[in-house]
Design a protein around this motif. Structure first.
Motif, short mmCIF file in Angstrom:
data_model
loop_
_atom_site.label_atom_id
_atom_site.label_comp_id
_atom_site.label_asym_id
_atom_site.label_seq_id
_atom_site.Cartn_x
_atom_site.Cartn_y
_atom_site.Cartn_z
N ALA A 97 0.84 -1.21 0.00
CA ALA A 97 0.00 0.00 0.00
C ALA A 97 0.87 1.26 0.00
CB ALA A 97 -0.93 -0.01 1.20
N ASN A 98 1.95 1.24 0.77
CA ASN A 98 2.87 2.39 0.82
C ASN A 98 3.53 2.62 -0.54
OD1 ASN A 98 2.30 2.88 3.51
ND2 ASN A 98 3.99 1.56 4.25
N ILE A 99 3.96 1.50 -1.16
CA ILE A 99 4.60 1.62 -2.48
C ILE A 99 3.62 2.20 -3.49
CG2 ILE A 99 5.56 0.29 -4.40
CD1 ILE A 99 6.73 -1.64 -2.30
N LEU A 100 2.37 1.71 -3.43
CA LEU A 100 1.36 2.22 -4.36
C LEU A 100 1.08 3.70 -4.11
CD1 LEU A 100 -0.63 1.56 -6.61
CD2 LEU A 100 -2.28 0.90 -4.85
N GLN A 101 1.06 4.08 -2.83
CA GLN A 101 0.82 5.48 -2.49
C GLN A 101 1.96 6.36 -2.99
OE1 GLN A 101 -1.96 6.51 -1.17
NE2 GLN A 101 -1.37 8.69 -1.08
N GLU A 102 3.18 5.88 -2.83
CA GLU A 102 4.34 6.64 -3.32
C GLU A 102 4.30 6.81 -4.83
OE1 GLU A 102 7.82 4.75 -1.92
OE2 GLU A 102 7.53 5.34 0.19
N LYS A 103 3.92 5.75 -5.53
CA LYS A 103 3.81 5.83 -6.98
C LYS A 103 2.79 6.87 -7.39
CE LYS A 103 5.29 1.15 -8.19
NZ LYS A 103 4.89 -0.14 -8.80
N LYS A 104 1.65 6.90 -6.69
CA LYS A 104 0.63 7.89 -7.01
C LYS A 104 1.13 9.30 -6.77
CE LYS A 104 -3.43 5.00 -6.22
NZ LYS A 104 -4.64 4.80 -5.39
N LEU A 105 1.86 9.49 -5.63
CA LEU A 105 2.39 10.83 -5.33
C LEU A 105 3.40 11.27 -6.39
CD1 LEU A 105 2.84 10.55 -1.45
CD2 LEU A 105 1.14 11.92 -2.69
N LYS A 106 4.27 10.37 -6.77
CA LYS A 106 5.26 10.70 -7.80
C LYS A 106 4.59 11.06 -9.12
CE LYS A 106 9.10 8.04 -5.93
NZ LYS A 106 10.02 6.90 -6.17
N ALA A 107 3.55 10.29 -9.45
CA ALA A 107 2.84 10.57 -10.70
C ALA A 107 2.16 11.93 -10.63
CB ALA A 107 1.80 9.46 -10.97
N SER A 108 1.62 12.31 -9.47
CA SER A 108 0.95 13.60 -9.31
C SER A 108 1.94 14.74 -9.39
CB SER A 108 0.22 13.63 -7.97
OG SER A 108 -0.39 14.87 -7.76
N GLU A 109 3.10 14.58 -8.77
CA GLU A 109 4.12 15.62 -8.84
C GLU A 109 4.64 15.80 -10.27
OE1 GLU A 109 7.12 14.52 -6.10
OE2 GLU A 109 5.91 14.99 -4.30
N LYS A 110 4.77 14.74 -10.98
CA LYS A 110 5.26 14.80 -12.35
C LYS A 110 4.28 15.55 -13.23
CE LYS A 110 6.96 11.89 -16.07
NZ LYS A 110 7.19 10.50 -16.54
#
Length: 226
Positions: free
Chosen positions: A205-218
């Motif tokens: 869940a943490n990895i998925l959350q980090e991926k979402k955050l990175k995608a949003s920042e990008k």
């Protein structure tokens, strides 16, 4: 000569057959009987006769011969009624336990002491059957088990039972402890497995959350994105 010989043989056979008819009384006894000192014992004696049996025709005599090869003693006499001994070692000990009409001439001895060790002779006559071989019974009086012996035996048996119960108890405790230890290990293993699975789910869940955050920042940094 031959006729004389045949006549003699015929007369001899007749005589023999006559003797066999006279010797019609058969007596049956046990070879040996054992009794505890101070107890009662039955000396069994039965008979067969070729002639009718009645209380008046049958006479029964019991005699005793000690192991020390002493003089023979009278033990009991029966004819129409019982005649127990009025003196001697068997007074008050010998009683009638037979049944003439059933061809039973047995007697019983009460509270037998060691002095009753010896051979007992059963003699039965049923007129005209007055010949025959007497029956003999050898009586062996043995020691009575003493209270101390009984106590020792009881203690030995009780000790053995106690040891068996202790061993059985230890075995049951071992099985109980082993079963519970196994159950505890299984529970601990199950909890550990659940903890690992929970940690893995949280990590994913943490990895998925980090991926979402990175995608949003990008997306925010890319000017071409509207």
């Amino acid at each position: 000569l031959w006729w004389s010989l045949c006549l003699r043989v015929s007369l001899g056979l007749l005589c023999v057959s006559g003797v066999l008819r006279v010797v019609g009384m058969e007596i049956f006894t046990s070879n040996e009987v054992e009794a505890l000192n101070g107890t009662e014992v039955r000396l069994k004696c039965t008979f067969k006769s070729k002639h009718p049996v009645s209380h008046s025709s049958v006479a029964v005599s019991w005699n005793f011969r000690p192991l020390s090869q002493g003089a023979e003693e009278s033990v009991f006499y029966y004819q129409e009624t019982a005649y127990p001994p009025t003196e001697g070692r068997f007074k008050g000990h010998a009683v009638w336990s037979g049944d003439i009409m059933r061809q039973d001439a047995s007697i019983s001895l009460h509270e037998v002491p060691f002095t009753f060790n010896g051979t007992y002779t059963c003699q039965v006559r049923n007129l005209p059957d007055v010949h025959g071989i007497n029956g003999e019974v050898t009586l062996r009086v043995v020691h009575k088990v003493s209270i101390s012996d009984i106590g020792i035996l009881a203690a030995a048996i009780g000790g053995t039972i106690a040891i068996v119960l202790v061993l059985l108890g230890l075995f049951m405790v071992y099985k109980y402890c082993n079963r519970h230890a196994k159950t505890d290990m299984e529970l601990q293993g199950s909890k550990l497995q659940e903890t690992r699975e929970l940690q893995e789910r949280e990590l994913q869940a943490n990895i998925l959350q980090e991926k979402k955050l990175k995608a949003s920042e990008k997306e925010r940094k890319d000017p071409t994105v509207w």
